[in-house]
Write an enzyme that holds these catalytic residues in place. Structure first.
Site, PDB file in Angstrom:
ATOM      1  CG  ASP A 148     -12.968 -31.474   8.063  1.00 24.62           C
ATOM      2  OD1 ASP A 148     -11.941 -30.703   7.901  1.00 24.62           O
ATOM      3  OD2 ASP A 148     -12.680 -32.685   8.504  1.00 24.62           O
ATOM      4  CB  VAL A 176      -9.751 -30.325   5.568  1.00 29.91           C
ATOM      5  CG1 VAL A 176      -9.887 -29.715   4.317  1.00 29.91           C
ATOM      6  CG2 VAL A 176      -9.212 -31.699   5.522  1.00 29.91           C
ATOM      7  CG  ASP A 177     -14.200 -27.261   7.446  1.00 31.60           C
ATOM      8  OD1 ASP A 177     -14.086 -27.217   6.062  1.00 31.60           O
ATOM      9  OD2 ASP A 177     -15.091 -27.780   7.954  1.00 31.60           O
ATOM     10  CG  MET A 178     -10.757 -25.523  12.018  1.00 32.66           C
ATOM     11  SD  MET A 178     -10.709 -26.019  13.819  1.00 32.66           S
ATOM     12  CE  MET A 178     -10.062 -24.477  14.435  1.00 32.66           C
ATOM     13  N   GLY A 181      -8.844 -22.086   6.416  1.00 39.87           N
ATOM     14  CA  GLY A 181      -9.125 -20.762   7.001  1.00 39.87           C
ATOM     15  C   GLY A 181      -7.566 -20.047   7.406  1.00 39.87           C
TER      16      GLY A 181
END
Length: 389
Positions: A148, A176-178, A181
């Site tokens: 991230d 960014v990660d979430m 997802g």
């Protein structure tokens, strides 16, 4: 009044089976969303378990707080993916029960294990396979790892976050990660809709870099229109003035006077009628050009009164505003409580933020606690013989 919860068969993805070869944040968050919406999510972990189980302190009921919120309600298979016998049973289980396979393994690992989308779809064409990568499926960085903060830097987010003239800072959450997802879930749902019409599954590809670039859509549009890279605005926004946070006598308050009428109302609330006759502040483009003059004037006025006083005055004038709250204040606010956003993981003392979506007026509730490592390995023992190698 608290918003009701949707449970069990009322959930829109009830009956769907998802296999999550996911670690860290992006893929587990995608699995968490699908699980909260009713899918059975079977998490496949390495023998030591997902590293996120140990991302702490803080820990709660034996697992990290991060793992608790991202992996609620899932089942857990824990095995050595290099063990041929275990892998054969796992593949058979995927082919027997799976609707969706999502993975964020390092580049090439899924293919080397026979879990790549091409191999799985050859055996079960109705599968939806979702790959969550770092830099995307093609290009010179396709095989590079990514996390991230790296993507917040590489994707441009850090260039527009923080205060002008100060070092780059990361957005305080793994957005960014979430976000990746979330895009995974959007892609999976679209592919499932197509499967309902055609009977065929397919491949969904998302990546951290593409997500970061998508979050930059507005700064990109501004750059393409002007040829100038947007600068850091602190709590403000490029191209809208006044539109930022101010220190009050006892805290901080964001005021969003985003058009000419709201600015005129703000000038009256601040008891500065002369601003209404100042050509430098007549229109939004004028205020953007002269923000270095206007913002210190507003700051001096805002510091005179406490936050609650300003909120009452601004609300009465119809000017959007919001105090800068910490996590505890946000959770304790009557609006948060009314919406039922904070939810209990059944059978535990753990609470987490629920899905920010409701179906027919009911928010999906977490369906269970996080699984113990390998809690559902018995599923592998029940796999039919003759599994693929």
């Amino acid at each position: 009044m608290t918003e009701p919860r949707a449970t069990g068969a009322a959930l829109p993805l009830a009956g769907l089976c998802v296999f999550e070869f996911g670690h860290s944040v992006a893929a587990p968050f995608a699995g968490q969303i699908l699980g909260d919406m009713g899918a059975e999510v079977i998490k496949v972990e390495k023998p030591a378990g997902d590293d996120a189980r140990r991302w702490g302190p803080p820990f709660q009921e034996g697992e990290s707080a991060i793992f608790q919120t991202l992996n609620r309600g899932k089942r857990s298979l824990c095995l050595d993916l290099r063990d041929a016998g275990a892998m054969a049973r796992l593949k058979a289980l995927v082919l027997e029960r799976g609707d969706v396979v999502l993975q964020n393994m390092r580049p090439g690992q899924a293919e080397s294990l026979g879990l790549g989308d091409a191999a799985l779809l050859a055996m079960k064409p109705s599968l939806v396979c979702c790959n969550l990568g770092a830099f995307g499926r093609v290009g010179p960085l396709a095989q590079a790892p990514g996390y991230d903060p790296l993507m917040q830097a590489f994707g441009g987010l850090m260039s527009v976050t923080g205060e002008a003239g100060r070092p780059a800072v990361r957005v305080g959450v793994s957005m960014v990660d979430m976000g990746t997802g979330m895009w995974a879930v959007i892609g999976i749902l679209a592919a499932l809709q197509r499967r309902a019409a055609t009977g065929k599954g397919g491949v969904v590809d998302v990546s951290l870099f593409e997500t970061a670039a998508a979050w930059m859509s507005v700064p990109v549009a501004q750059f393409l229109a002007s040829g100038e890279a947007p600068e850091r605005q602190g709590s403000g926004a490029q191209g809208i003035v006044p539109y930022r946070a101010y220190r009050t006598a006892d805290g901080e308050l964001v005021v969003a006077a985003g058009n000419d009428a709201l600015f005129r109302a703000l000038a009256r609330v601040l008891e500065r009628p002369e601003w209404l006759e100042d050509a430098r502040f007549a229109t939004n483009p004028d205020r953007v050009a002269h923000q270095a003059v206007l913002y210190p004037l507003i700051e001096a006025e805002m510091a005179r009164r406490p936050t609650a006083d300003w909120v009452a005055r601004l609300d009465a004038a119809g000017i959007p505003c919001a105090p800068v709250q910490d996590v505890g204040q946000m959770l304790d606010h009557p609006q948060t409580r009314a919406l039922g956003l904070l939810q209990n993981l059944p059978g535990t003392g753990v609470h987490a933020i629920g899905l920010p979506v409701a179906f027919d007026g009911a928010r999906p509730a977490p369906r269970g606690p996080v699984p113990a490592r390998g809690a559902d390995n018995a599923l592998l023992d029940d796999t039919p013989k003759g599994a693929p190698a």
